[in-house]
Scaffold this active site. Structure first.
Site, PDB file in Angstrom:
ATOM      1  N   ASP A   7       6.181  -0.521   8.908  1.00  0.00           N
ATOM      2  CA  ASP A   7       5.207   0.050   7.959  1.00  0.00           C
ATOM      3  C   ASP A   7       5.899   0.326   6.631  1.00  0.00           C
ATOM      4  O   ASP A   7       7.132   0.413   6.555  1.00  0.00           O
ATOM      5  CB  ASP A   7       4.572   1.346   8.492  1.00  0.00           C
ATOM      6  CG  ASP A   7       3.466   1.858   7.557  1.00  0.00           C
ATOM      7  OD1 ASP A   7       2.682   1.030   7.043  1.00  0.00           O
ATOM      8  OD2 ASP A   7       3.388   3.066   7.318  1.00  0.00           O
ATOM      9  N   SER A   8       5.076   0.495   5.597  1.00  0.00           N
ATOM     10  CA  SER A   8       5.611   0.856   4.286  1.00  0.00           C
ATOM     11  C   SER A   8       6.209   2.260   4.308  1.00  0.00           C
ATOM     12  O   SER A   8       6.949   2.616   3.410  1.00  0.00           O
ATOM     13  CB  SER A   8       4.488   0.813   3.253  1.00  0.00           C
ATOM     14  OG  SER A   8       3.523   1.796   3.581  1.00  0.00           O
ATOM     15  N   TYR A  28       2.621   0.675  -0.665  1.00  0.00           N
ATOM     16  CA  TYR A  28       2.430  -0.751  -0.917  1.00  0.00           C
ATOM     17  C   TYR A  28       1.050  -1.018  -1.539  1.00  0.00           C
ATOM     18  O   TYR A  28       0.835  -2.054  -2.148  1.00  0.00           O
ATOM     19  CB  TYR A  28       2.504  -1.547   0.398  1.00  0.00           C
ATOM     20  CG  TYR A  28       3.897  -1.824   0.931  1.00  0.00           C
ATOM     21  CD1 TYR A  28       5.022  -1.168   0.449  1.00  0.00           C
ATOM     22  CD2 TYR A  28       4.062  -2.774   1.949  1.00  0.00           C
ATOM     23  CE1 TYR A  28       6.283  -1.446   0.974  1.00  0.00           C
ATOM     24  CE2 TYR A  28       5.315  -3.054   2.467  1.00  0.00           C
ATOM     25  CZ  TYR A  28       6.417  -2.380   1.986  1.00  0.00           C
ATOM     26  OH  TYR A  28       7.654  -2.670   2.509  1.00  0.00           O
ATOM     27  N   GLY A  29       0.129  -0.097  -1.312  1.00  0.00           N
ATOM     28  CA  GLY A  29      -1.276  -0.327  -1.676  1.00  0.00           C
ATOM     29  C   GLY A  29      -1.523  -0.567  -3.145  1.00  0.00           C
ATOM     30  O   GLY A  29      -2.571  -1.081  -3.527  1.00  0.00           O
ATOM     31  N   CYS A  89       0.777  -1.883   9.368  1.00  0.00           N
ATOM     32  CA  CYS A  89       0.450  -1.630   7.971  1.00  0.00           C
ATOM     33  C   CYS A  89      -0.649  -2.621   7.596  1.00  0.00           C
ATOM     34  O   CYS A  89      -0.422  -3.839   7.604  1.00  0.00           O
ATOM     35  CB  CYS A  89       1.692  -1.860   7.113  1.00  0.00           C
ATOM     36  SG  CYS A  89       1.407  -1.699   5.346  1.00  0.00           S
ATOM     37  N   ASN A  90      -1.829  -2.103   7.301  1.00  0.00           N
ATOM     38  CA  ASN A  90      -2.945  -2.983   6.948  1.00  0.00           C
ATOM     39  C   ASN A  90      -2.687  -3.715   5.648  1.00  0.00           C
ATOM     40  O   ASN A  90      -3.105  -4.851   5.473  1.00  0.00           O
ATOM     41  CB  ASN A  90      -4.231  -2.168   6.808  1.00  0.00           C
ATOM     42  CG  ASN A  90      -4.684  -1.636   8.139  1.00  0.00           C
ATOM     43  OD1 ASN A  90      -5.465  -2.273   8.827  1.00  0.00           O
ATOM     44  ND2 ASN A  90      -4.183  -0.480   8.530  1.00  0.00           N
ATOM     45  N   THR A  91      -1.990  -3.036   4.740  1.00  0.00           N
ATOM     46  CA  THR A  91      -1.757  -3.631   3.431  1.00  0.00           C
ATOM     47  C   THR A  91      -0.874  -4.869   3.581  1.00  0.00           C
ATOM     48  O   THR A  91      -1.161  -5.919   3.011  1.00  0.00           O
ATOM     49  CB  THR A  91      -1.122  -2.585   2.498  1.00  0.00           C
ATOM     50  OG1 THR A  91      -1.939  -1.406   2.550  1.00  0.00           O
ATOM     51  CG2 THR A  91      -1.043  -3.078   1.081  1.00  0.00           C
ATOM     52  N   GLU A 116       2.719  10.802   2.175  1.00  0.00           N
ATOM     53  CA  GLU A 116       4.178  10.569   2.111  1.00  0.00           C
ATOM     54  C   GLU A 116       4.890  11.760   1.490  1.00  0.00           C
ATOM     55  O   GLU A 116       6.012  12.092   1.864  1.00  0.00           O
ATOM     56  CB  GLU A 116       4.484   9.289   1.313  1.00  0.00           C
ATOM     57  CG  GLU A 116       4.093   8.002   2.020  1.00  0.00           C
ATOM     58  CD  GLU A 116       5.031   7.611   3.170  1.00  0.00           C
ATOM     59  OE1 GLU A 116       6.236   7.910   3.097  1.00  0.00           O
ATOM     60  OE2 GLU A 116       4.537   7.019   4.156  1.00  0.00           O
ATOM     61  N   CYS A 127      -6.171   1.871   7.325  1.00  0.00           N
ATOM     62  CA  CYS A 127      -4.802   2.147   6.860  1.00  0.00           C
ATOM     63  C   CYS A 127      -4.174   3.031   7.925  1.00  0.00           C
ATOM     64  O   CYS A 127      -4.801   3.999   8.378  1.00  0.00           O
ATOM     65  CB  CYS A 127      -4.830   2.865   5.516  1.00  0.00           C
ATOM     66  SG  CYS A 127      -3.211   3.516   5.010  1.00  0.00           S
ATOM     67  N   THR A 128      -2.959   2.687   8.333  1.00  0.00           N
ATOM     68  CA  THR A 128      -2.365   3.416   9.458  1.00  0.00           C
ATOM     69  C   THR A 128      -1.938   4.842   9.089  1.00  0.00           C
ATOM     70  O   THR A 128      -1.574   5.616   9.984  1.00  0.00           O
ATOM     71  CB  THR A 128      -1.167   2.641  10.041  1.00  0.00           C
ATOM     72  OG1 THR A 128      -0.245   2.347   8.977  1.00  0.00           O
ATOM     73  CG2 THR A 128      -1.626   1.355  10.705  1.00  0.00           C
ATOM     74  N   HIS A 129      -1.969   5.176   7.809  1.00  0.00           N
ATOM     75  CA  HIS A 129      -1.728   6.576   7.434  1.00  0.00           C
ATOM     76  C   HIS A 129      -2.958   7.456   7.741  1.00  0.00           C
ATOM     77  O   HIS A 129      -2.814   8.665   7.933  1.00  0.00           O
ATOM     78  CB  HIS A 129      -1.430   6.700   5.932  1.00  0.00           C
ATOM     79  CG  HIS A 129      -0.037   6.319   5.535  1.00  0.00           C
ATOM     80  ND1 HIS A 129       0.413   5.022   5.561  1.00  0.00           N
ATOM     81  CD2 HIS A 129       1.009   7.070   5.081  1.00  0.00           C
ATOM     82  CE1 HIS A 129       1.677   4.981   5.136  1.00  0.00           C
ATOM     83  NE2 HIS A 129       2.062   6.215   4.841  1.00  0.00           N
TER      84      HIS A 129
HETATM   85  N1  DGL Z   1       0.055   2.361   6.278  1.00  0.00           N
HETATM   86  C1  DGL Z   1      -0.184   1.372   5.248  1.00  0.00           C
HETATM   87  C2  DGL Z   1      -1.495   0.635   5.577  1.00  0.00           C
HETATM   88  O1  DGL Z   1      -1.891   0.616   6.742  1.00  0.00           O
HETATM   89  C3  DGL Z   1      -0.121   2.078   3.932  1.00  0.00           C
HETATM   90  C4  DGL Z   1       0.003   1.185   2.785  1.00  0.00           C
HETATM   91  C5  DGL Z   1       0.657   1.740   1.562  1.00  0.00           C
HETATM   92  O2  DGL Z   1       1.875   1.919   1.579  1.00  0.00           O
HETATM   93  O3  DGL Z   1      -0.061   1.932   0.579  1.00  0.00           O
HETATM   94  O4  DGL Z   1      -2.130   0.041   4.740  1.00  0.00           O
END
Ligand code: DGL
Length: 270
Positions: A7-8, A39-40, A70-72, A162, A194-196
Site C-alpha cells: 500500500d501507499s 498516491y491519490g 491500494c485501489n489507487t 496518515e 480506498c483501503t484507508h
Molecule cells: N489506500 C490507498 C487506496 O486504496 C490510498 C491511496 C493514496 O495513497 O492516496 O487507494
C-alpha cells in the site's frame, strides 16, 4: 516465503488485518510507501513507478504473490504491470475485482458475461486518481449491466489518516458523503474504494444511513485470497514469518499501525 501486501501507506493494514485473521498460517510481508503517500494526487506514471518499486522489493523478500492493497495503485498501475512488468513466475493482484464480484453477486473468479444485478445505484468513494481512472466502472461493466455509478473523489481523507488526525478525517468523510448524496440522493449500495476508508467505516455508515449497503474491502479481499490460494497453493511460497517494511520513519509508522490494529506492530526500513 510469504504473500506480499502493498500500500501507499497505512491503509493496506486494514487488508493485512483481515487476511491474517482468515489465514493465520500464511506469512505476510507488508510494504507501506509512507514517504510517498498519498498516491491519490499523483499521476499514473508516478504511481506506476512507485508501485513497481514496492513490488520489486516484496519479490526480493521471497514473495511470489503481491496483493496491491491500494485501489489507487490497482486502478492506475496494475493493468500496465500485468501486461509488461510482472515476471512470469510471479503474480500481482488488485483489490477491485473481489469487491465488484461481491457487489455483482458472483462466485470468486466467475467471468461469465455481464448481467442484470440487484444493485442499481452505487455510490463510489475513492481517491482522486482512482475516480479519474474510471477503473471501477470499467471492471463493473465486464460483470453487470444497468448499474448507475456516482463517484465521489474524497480529497484529504488519506492525508488526514496518515497524519493521525482522525477528527479531520471524520469531518471530511461527512462532507464527502453529503456531496455524494446531493448528486445521488438514494444509493442502494456504497463502495469504500480506498483501503484507508475502513479505518473510518463507521462514519461512512452513519452518514449514509442504514438503508445503504456498505461494501468494504478487507473481508472480501481475504475471502477471495483464501479461495485463490486454495487453487494456487504454490503462490504462498515457503515459511510464514511476517514482516513490516516502510519507506517512512519506522518508529512513527509503527506507532500509528499499533494504534490502528490494536496490537504491537514493528516496522523496519524498506
Ligand atoms: N489506500 C490507498 C487506496 O486504496 C490510498 C491511496 C493514496 O495513497 O492516496 O487507494
Amino acid at each position: 516465503m510469504a504473500v506480499g501486501i502493498f500500500d501507499s501507506g497505512l491503509g493496506g493494514l486494514t487488508v493485512l488485518d483481515a487476511v491474517t485473521r482468515a489465514m493465520p498460517d500464511v506469512g505476510f510481508v507488508y510494504y507501506g510507501d509512507n514517504v510517498n503517500t498519498p498516491y491519490g494526487v499523483r499521476d499514473p506514471d508516478d504511481i506506476y513507478e512507485l508501485t513497481t518499486k514496492g513490488c520489486a522489493r516484496l519479490f526480493e523478500t521471497g514473495c511470489n504473490l503481491v496483493i496491491l492493497a491500494c485501489n489507487t495503485a490497482s486502478a492506475a498501475a496494475l493493468r500496465r504491470m500485468q501486461e509488461s512488468w510482472v515476471p512470469s513466475d510471479k503474480r500481482v493482484l488488485g483489490v477491485f475485482v473481489p469487491l465488484i464480484e461481491a457487489l455483482t453477486e458472483r462466485q470468486w473468479g466467475d467471468n461469465s458475461p455481464p448481467r442484470e444485478v440487484k444493485v442499481k445505484h452505487v455510490a463510489l468513494f475513492a481517491t482522486p486518481a482512482t475516480v479519474r481512472s474510471r477503473a471501477f466502472q470499467r471492471e463493473l461493466a465486464f460483470r453487470a449491466i444497468g448499474v448507475d455509478v456516482e463517484a465521489q473523489s474524497c480529497g484529504g481523507v488519506v492525508d488526514a489518516i496518515e497524519e493521525g488526525d482522525m477528527i479531520l478525517a471524520e469531518a471530511l468523510v461527512r462532507s464527502h458523503v453529503d456531496a455524494l448524496l446531493r448528486k445521488m440522493p438514494d444509493p442502494d449500495a456504497a463502495v469504500l474504494g480506498c483501503t484507508h476508508y475502513p479505518l473510518v467505516e463507521e462514519v461512512f455508515r452513519e452518514a449514509l444511513g442504514p438503508q445503504v449497503d456498505v461494501y468494504s474491502q478487507p473481508a472480501l479481499v481475504a475471502a477471495s485470497l483464501a479461495d485463490y490460494l486454495k487453487r494456487r497453493p504454490e503462490m504462498v511460497g515457503e515459511g510464514g514469518e511476517s514482516l513490516f517494511l516502510t519507506t517512512g520513519d519506522p518508529a512513527r509508522v509503527s506507532n500509528q499501525a499499533t494504534r490502528f490494529l490494536r496490537r504491537k506492530i514493528g516496522f523496519v526500513p524498506a
